[in-house]
Design a protein around this motif. Structure first.
Motif, short mmCIF file in Angstrom:
data_model
loop_
_atom_site.label_atom_id
_atom_site.label_comp_id
_atom_site.label_asym_id
_atom_site.label_seq_id
_atom_site.Cartn_x
_atom_site.Cartn_y
_atom_site.Cartn_z
N ARG A 334 33.89 31.53 46.60
CA ARG A 334 34.21 32.78 47.29
C ARG A 334 33.03 33.36 48.06
O ARG A 334 33.21 34.11 49.01
N VAL A 335 31.80 33.02 47.69
CA VAL A 335 30.61 33.48 48.41
C VAL A 335 29.68 32.29 48.59
O VAL A 335 29.67 31.37 47.76
N ASP A 363 27.39 30.31 38.33
CA ASP A 363 28.80 30.70 38.19
C ASP A 363 28.93 32.19 37.93
O ASP A 363 29.81 32.86 38.51
N ASN A 364 28.06 32.73 37.07
CA ASN A 364 28.11 34.16 36.78
C ASN A 364 27.77 34.98 38.01
O ASN A 364 28.41 36.01 38.29
N ALA A 365 26.76 34.54 38.78
CA ALA A 365 26.38 35.27 39.99
C ALA A 365 27.50 35.24 41.03
O ALA A 365 27.82 36.26 41.66
N HIS A 368 30.39 37.66 40.33
CA HIS A 368 30.22 39.10 40.51
C HIS A 368 29.57 39.46 41.84
O HIS A 368 29.41 40.65 42.13
N ALA A 369 29.17 38.49 42.65
CA ALA A 369 28.50 38.79 43.92
C ALA A 369 29.49 39.40 44.91
O ALA A 369 30.71 39.17 44.85
N ASP A 391 24.25 40.03 45.03
CA ASP A 391 24.32 41.40 45.55
C ASP A 391 25.53 42.14 44.98
O ASP A 391 26.16 42.95 45.65
N GLY A 392 25.86 41.84 43.74
CA GLY A 392 27.00 42.49 43.09
C GLY A 392 26.65 43.87 42.56
O GLY A 392 25.65 44.47 42.96
N PRO A 393 27.46 44.38 41.64
CA PRO A 393 27.23 45.74 41.11
C PRO A 393 25.99 45.85 40.22
O PRO A 393 25.52 46.96 39.97
N GLY A 394 25.47 44.74 39.74
CA GLY A 394 24.27 44.79 38.89
C GLY A 394 24.59 45.17 37.46
O GLY A 394 25.75 45.35 37.06
#
Length: 462
Positions: A334-335, A363-365, A368-369, A391-394
């Protein structure tokens, strides 16, 4: 906030150690004992000396009174030592005395004389008898009722008062020195007594709880500490047995689930290819895939928990190739995932385990990115840092450690919809730790919001 940190924040200061508390209690007890004992000793010595002086003065006064009663008072009155004797009539006039006494002015004034005749010892300045030291005066009544007199006997007490002052100074100097010496001895004795307890604490902290070979050292002395060590070792044995049974159950259950899951997958894929069941096979395959990943994760954790040694294989790895392989697996995600490397960093470890750790972090990044993920390899003096940024919500500060707990999902609904099981990050940390490294989350420079930092030792040149 832990209970310990809560107590520290409320009190505002760190509590004293057990050794310090024991020494403090002992020193306070000894100080009180010295204070009470010194006060009692000083009081008893003062009382004994004063009583001796009074008995000597009263004996002399009674002898002079007997001479007055017999109308045989000599002039001057004979005395022994440095005594000063006066005979004073009812008009407060000196009617007799020793050669060292003033024949005009009585030693005691009228109120003082009344107190002395009543049985009280009166201390007066030595200047009344032309002396430089104070005098302790005792008095007795004598003579007929129609011509009563008072016999005064005074003894110099300068040496006695000087001795008392020297004794007070000595006690004030000696007692603190004794207290300090006893405190030093108590600190060493308490420290040596508690050393086996500290050794037990250090040993318990070192033991991982996964191996029956690691146990606390049992002291040779047959005391409470030996009993504590034996009890703790028995507890560790029970915990190791429980952990072994738990690992065995998880591994057996996951292994047994592999075959039926593979069969279900095959049947669903056949049904989907034959266009049987409409859209149901495709929908079920998603859940089967997620369940299969969970089973594989459980098997991996069971193997990691069962093996406390280092990785089975020690391969020399090119970090750039490893990260490129991980990024290639994200093709079509997706990103976008980009890889950057500085120099030609290398690592030594199990390739499959390190690839799995990096894969889980990426995979985790990606999960949520918002728009991109970056993987970077940075060379340091004696280590290699692998950084995965998104660059997700952190994550907040307190969440950055909690996410490494097994089956932890900060947003359960989002985690399930995105396929998370709550095991990816714990597995990544376990594998990094087995490779001799560390894994943690930290703030990332803009435009990124969060970065996972893996620190691994660089291989030594051979």
């Amino acid at each position: 906030m832990t209970r310990r940190s809560l107590s520290l924040s409320r009190g505002g200061r760190r509590p004293l150690s057990l050794r310090a508390r024991l020494m403090l209690v002992g020193v306070i007890g000894v100080a009180l004992a010295l204070l009470v004992g010194g006060t009692a000793f000083y009081g008893a010595l003062t009382f004994a000396v004063d009583r001796t002086l009074d008995n000597e003065a009263l004996a002399s006064a009674q002898e002079v009174a007997a001479l007055v009663d017999a109308d045989q008072l000599p002039n001057p009155v004979p005395v022994s030592g440095a005594q000063v004797v006066q005979v004073v009539d009812a008009e407060h006039r000196v009617v007799g005395g020793s050669a060292t006494a003033d024949r005009l002015v009585p030693l005691l004034r009228a109120p003082e004389l009344a107190r002395a005749v009543a049985g009280e010892a009166v201390v007066i300045p030595g200047s009344r008898a032309a002396l430089s030291t104070p005098l302790r005066v005792r008095a007795v009544a004598a003579g007929p009722s129609n011509a009563p007199v008072s016999v005064l006997v005074a003894l110099p007490v300068g040496d006695v008062l000087a001795s008392r002052a020297a004794l007070r100074r000595g006690l004030l100097i000696l007692f603190p020195l004794v207290l300090a010496a006893m405190a030093a001895v108590a600190w060493r004795v308490i420290g040596s007594t508690l050393r086996p307890v500290e050794e037990l604490r250090v040993g318990a902290e070192r033991i991982s709880g996964t191996s029956r070979a690691e146990r606390l050292a049992v002291p040779a002395a047959s005391d409470e500490i030996q009993a504590l060590a034996v009890t703790l070792n028995r507890m560790l044995d029970r915990l190791a047995d429980s952990r072994a049974r738990q690992r065995s159950f998880v591994a057996d259950a996951a292994h047994e689930l592999r075959s039926p899951l593979a069969s279900i997958r095959t049947q669903l894929e056949v049904a989907e290819r034959l266009k049987e069941g409409g859209s149901l096979p495709a929908e079920l395959l998603i859940d089967v895939d997620r369940l299969a990943r969970l089973v594989e994760d459980l098997l991996l954790l069971a193997r990691v928990d069962a093996d406390t040694r280092g990785p089975a294989r020690q391969d020399r790895l090119e970090v750039a190739d490893l990260l490129a392989e991980v990024a290639a697996s994200q093709t079509g995600s997706r990103v976008p995932v980009t890889v950057r490397t500085q120099g030609e960093p290398q690592l030594v470890g199990d390739r499959d385990e390190l690839r799995r750790a990096c894969q889980n972090l990426v995979d985790n990044a990606v999960r949520h990115a918002t728009s991109a993920v970056e993987v970077e390899a940075v060379l340091a003096d004696d280590e290699v840092r692998l950084v995965v940024r998104d660059d997700g919500p952190g994550l907040s500060a307190d969440e950055r450690e909690r996410v490494f707990e097994r089956f932890t999902r900060l947003d359960d609904a989002r985690g399930r919809s995105l396929g998370g099981t709550g095991l990816g990050l714990p597995i990544a940390r376990e594998l990094v730790t087995r490779a001799g490294g560390t894994l943690s989350f930290a703030d990332a420079p803009p435009p990124w919001s969060l970065q996972a930092v893996v620190t691994l030792p660089r291989p030594t040149s051979s």
